[in-house]
Design an enzyme around this catalytic site. Sequence first.
Site, PDB file in Angstrom:
ATOM      1  N   ASP A 119       0.876  -1.170   0.000  1.00  0.00           N
ATOM      2  CA  ASP A 119       0.000   0.000   0.000  1.00  0.00           C
ATOM      3  C   ASP A 119       0.913   1.218   0.000  1.00  0.00           C
ATOM      4  OD1 ASP A 119      -1.708   2.123   0.507  1.00  0.00           O
ATOM      5  OD2 ASP A 119      -2.980   0.990   1.879  1.00  0.00           O
ATOM      6  N   HIS A 120       1.008   1.911  -1.138  1.00  0.00           N
ATOM      7  CA  HIS A 120       2.017   2.959  -1.265  1.00  0.00           C
ATOM      8  C   HIS A 120       1.782   4.128  -0.308  1.00  0.00           C
ATOM      9  CE1 HIS A 120      -1.113   4.474  -4.096  1.00  0.00           C
ATOM     10  NE2 HIS A 120      -0.711   5.636  -3.666  1.00  0.00           N
ATOM     11  N   HIS A 134      -6.137   1.982   1.851  1.00  0.00           N
ATOM     12  CA  HIS A 134      -5.467   3.224   2.249  1.00  0.00           C
ATOM     13  C   HIS A 134      -6.023   3.794   3.552  1.00  0.00           C
ATOM     14  CE1 HIS A 134      -3.440   3.098  -1.462  1.00  0.00           C
ATOM     15  NE2 HIS A 134      -4.257   3.808  -2.194  1.00  0.00           N
TER      16      HIS A 134
END
Length: 512
Positions: A197-198, A260
């Site tokens: 998950d960036h 996110h």
Amino acid sequence: MECSLENGATTELPGQPGAPCIIVIFGASGDLVKRKLIPALYNLTRERLLSREFAVVGFARHEMSHEEFRTKISEAIKEFFTGAIDQELWNWLVNRLYYVSGDLQEPAAYQRLQNVLAEVDKTHGTTGNYLYYLATAPEHFSQIIQQLSTVGLTHEENGNWRRVIIEKPFGHDIDSARTLNREIQKTLKESQIYRIDHYLGKETVQNIMVFRFANGIFEPIWDRRYIDHVQITVAENIGVGQRGGYYDKAGALRDMVPNHIFQLVTLIAMEPPISFDADAVRDEQVKILRAIQTMSPEEVLKYTVRGQYGEGSHNDQRVPGYRSEANVPPNSYTETFVALKMFIDNWRWANVPFYLRTGKRLPCRLTEVAIQFKRAPFVLFRKTAVEDLKPNLLVLHIQPDEGISLNFGAKVPGPLVRLGAVDMEFKYEDYFGRTPSTGHERLLYDCMLGDATLFQRADMVEAGWGVVSTIQDVWKALPSRKFPNYQAGSWGPKESDEMMTRDGREWRKCSG
């Protein structure tokens, strides 16, 4: 790693380089590689955090030689990298780029990949350590892993390691997430799986644990006794662009909330872990996800809002509504905005509402976590000119400007007792200088070191989907009849503001 000096400056201490390895990128011709992954690898090169025994092998359908791939990537880095490029460092990295062409469904392609990996191992001394990055459509995840297993490329032996990075979305609901977990765990151990998950590569997100647990003044007031509510906003001022085909199948809820936004929720709400060991941290995160109260169908109607943008304006330019975007059906019922109110059913957070919202075509690009504290008692000020006491507000700014701000009241100079709002603001760029980053550097580096702290575990993924499953069911059974219901460039449908007004609260806004 940094060492603080008395005057606030910092001095760099050398970090441990990643282990010798080859990164194999499936979907190497895609935008993610050009915009994020290769720039991130260059930044790691600049920081001396890549092993000298390192290489990259791209895998995609298009026919291309190693040199053609290097030329293509060299052109892309000039377009997408935000800082100055040291040509010597870039030459070092680009000479370690290789390419394999093939169809993801073609067994012979994986044999070719195996042969190239063996050659690159000999050339660069990468010792058989392989990190596979699946930058492909989700429907290919299981197939790629199975094909790699068939030719023995996921098997760990003689001290080498094989790890797989999987991009989101990891499933599209609770059932598909469980199925995908079962499929890949037939081949891989959980320790080999890195669900990326960036958002967790952002400095402010990583700093949440440091901020909470390394500063003695905040943790004692980080609970229901002092905090009134928490707001998390992930706003985008752009539309879906050319991603209409994907986005219309996903929508804002699936695209943002179980991954996110819930990652931010868990870091804000979790109990102190016993250590920074990956599983110790993730154990506390999954406890929060399991403690989130599941909504009944009636509560979904009361505590959630969905929206879809219509025509509007952005930067004084008219922009189309969602249904007029490329590859979007003209009668689409896919939501581009979500707001919801939820509670965490544990001792620390009992009765503290968490308000979450995300959407496309909002007035500004903004990701932040706002913690609003309870108002101080007014008794002391009842015979003064002070008419209202504003609550203290702590805001963790995640993008576009990373930092932390604290709002509190102070007396305005003069003979009367009057209060003014004061902001104490910290920006990473002002204090530490700007370091070019894509958000993937830390995540790639951690993978090379085998540190899974910032990656989702199987039970975390399933718990996140479990929280939103009732919302998905209700929205599917009752498609909105009001779409589009907010104008592009606005803060979403009026029902979102009304949800807050009923509680005597309001959303934070940016100026656009």
